[in-house]
Motif scaffolding. Structure first.
Motif, PDB file in Angstrom:
ATOM      1  N   SER A 131       0.808  -1.223   0.000  1.00  0.00           N
ATOM      2  CA  SER A 131       0.000   0.000   0.000  1.00  0.00           C
ATOM      3  C   SER A 131       0.837   1.267   0.000  1.00  0.00           C
ATOM      4  O   SER A 131       0.383   2.315  -0.463  1.00  0.00           O
ATOM      5  N   ALA A 135       0.101   4.238  -2.490  1.00  0.00           N
ATOM      6  CA  ALA A 135      -0.333   5.530  -1.947  1.00  0.00           C
ATOM      7  C   ALA A 135       0.471   6.675  -2.541  1.00  0.00           C
ATOM      8  O   ALA A 135      -0.079   7.741  -2.865  1.00  0.00           O
ATOM      9  N   ALA A 191      -4.413   2.221   0.375  1.00  0.00           N
ATOM     10  CA  ALA A 191      -3.677   3.311  -0.265  1.00  0.00           C
ATOM     11  C   ALA A 191      -4.631   4.427  -0.690  1.00  0.00           C
ATOM     12  O   ALA A 191      -4.344   5.616  -0.503  1.00  0.00           O
ATOM     13  N   THR A 194      -5.709   6.375   2.358  1.00  0.00           N
ATOM     14  CA  THR A 194      -4.647   7.241   2.869  1.00  0.00           C
ATOM     15  C   THR A 194      -4.648   8.584   2.151  1.00  0.00           C
ATOM     16  O   THR A 194      -4.569   9.649   2.778  1.00  0.00           O
ATOM     17  N   ALA A 271       3.185   7.911   4.765  1.00  0.00           N
ATOM     18  CA  ALA A 271       2.932   6.583   4.206  1.00  0.00           C
ATOM     19  C   ALA A 271       4.180   5.702   4.181  1.00  0.00           C
ATOM     20  O   ALA A 271       4.066   4.471   4.267  1.00  0.00           O
TER      21      ALA A 271
END
Length: 338
Positions: A131, A135, A191, A194, A271
């Motif tokens: 992810s 992201a 992702a 986020t 992230a």
């Protein structure tokens, strides 16, 4: 895109407590430790509550209970410590929370709970790192919220290489769409959530959005679980309540902290720490569940070193430079989002 950030605005950004590097490292890592424990504890809960991998209704009922209670906890605590939060969300805020819940709670955890039932704790934890790279790409290439600089790309590639290195051990336990495939799909949902949280929290309280999207998504999971004939025997297995309590705490604390970090920092600076989740997840999974047929050896240590290197590459730039970089969402912070 050109940057026209006013000096006073830049000063306001750098004064945000959650924008300080050491605070970001500590809080993001704490969230990742909690998240790393989630998948192993979910599998432990399946064992305690005697939920089989094919009982989709019970899996989603378990998930819905967790997230509705987590959302309720986040919302009540937020209202307790912040008098301005003692109100119902506006129609617009409910719409944003519903959009978030589709990706972050309902979509992600339909995939997660089904996938976790069919994959080992080690392999599920290793695949979570996907992810991070997604992201960054979504944030920079689709939403245009920040630049995909060479440094950010290199840091993510190095970290992703660490996850990929350890993921090679997954072959020893087998790969299935119902298991590892669903976990990968869950990371794509994560992702998206986020990036959406970073976008929506610029003008709205991230804690409020977090709490309500949990409750909305939790109700959705619960209803679907009931419709599929699910049953969770907490009365027959009281230890399952301890598992549920831990998972509620994980969601409430980790997502609440993460949402505020996304408000005050670049998506990529936050992230990138998600690369820690597979490492902590593997360690906790081995502690609670054992290898479950997955080979774990030198690759896990090498993965940890690459993950740390990826974090360093992304985080090495000075805070002053980060706060004034072109097109970064931190430059849009407003007092109403705090």
């Amino acid at each position: 895109m050109s940057s026209n950030t006013h000096p006073n605005k830049a000063a306001e950004i750098t004064s945000q407590p959650l924008n300080k590097p050491f605070v970001l490292v500590i809080l993001a890592s704490l969230s990742c430790i909690l998240w790393g424990s989630a998948l192993p504890v979910i599998r432990l809960g399946y064992q305690i509550l005697s939920i089989s991998s094919n009982d989709t209704g019970s899996l989603l009922l378990f998930a819905g209970s967790r997230f509705f209670l987590a959302g309720l906890a986040v919302t009540l605590v937020h209202a307790l410590v912040n008098p301005a939060a003692r109100r119902l969300p506006s129609r617009k805020e409910m719409g944003l929370a519903a959009e978030l819940s589709f990706f972050q709670t309902f979509g992600q955890y339909v995939c997660t709970y089904i996938g976790t039932a069919h994959a080992t704790g080690v392999s599920s934890s290793l695949l979570q790192g996907v992810s991070v790279f997604v992201a960054l790409l979504v944030s920079s290439l689709i939403f245009r919220m920040e630049q995909l600089t060479a440094r950010k790309a290199l840091g993510c590639i190095v970290g992703f290489a660490g996850v990929a290195l350890s993921a090679g051990d997954i072959a020893s336990a087998g790969f299935s769409f119902e298991g590892e495939g669903m976990i990968v799909l869950a990371t794509v949902m994560a992702a998206m959530s986020t990036v959406l949280m970073a976008r929506h929290s610029q003008g709205h309280s991230p804690v409020m959005l977090c709490g309500w999207q949990f409750m909305i998504g939790g109700v959705g999971l619960f209803v679907v679980g009931l419709a599929l004939g699910g049953h969770v025997g907490f009365a027959e297995h009281p230890a399952g309540l301890l598992v549920l309590a831990w998972l509620v705490m994980v969601s409430a604390v980790a997502y609440g902290v993460w949402s505020m970090l996304l408000r005050d920092n670049d998506v990529s600076h936050v992230a990138i720490f998600e690369f820690e989740i597979p490492v902590f997840g593997v360690l906790i999974s081995l502690l609670l569940l054992g290898p479950e047929g997955t080979t774990v050896g030198f690759a896990t240590v090498a993965s940890l070193l690459l993950v740390a290197a990826g974090i360093y590459i992304v985080e090495r730039s000075p805070l002053e430079k980060r706060s004034t970089e072109e097109g970064e969402p931190a430059c849009q912070i407003s007092e109403s989002s705090s």
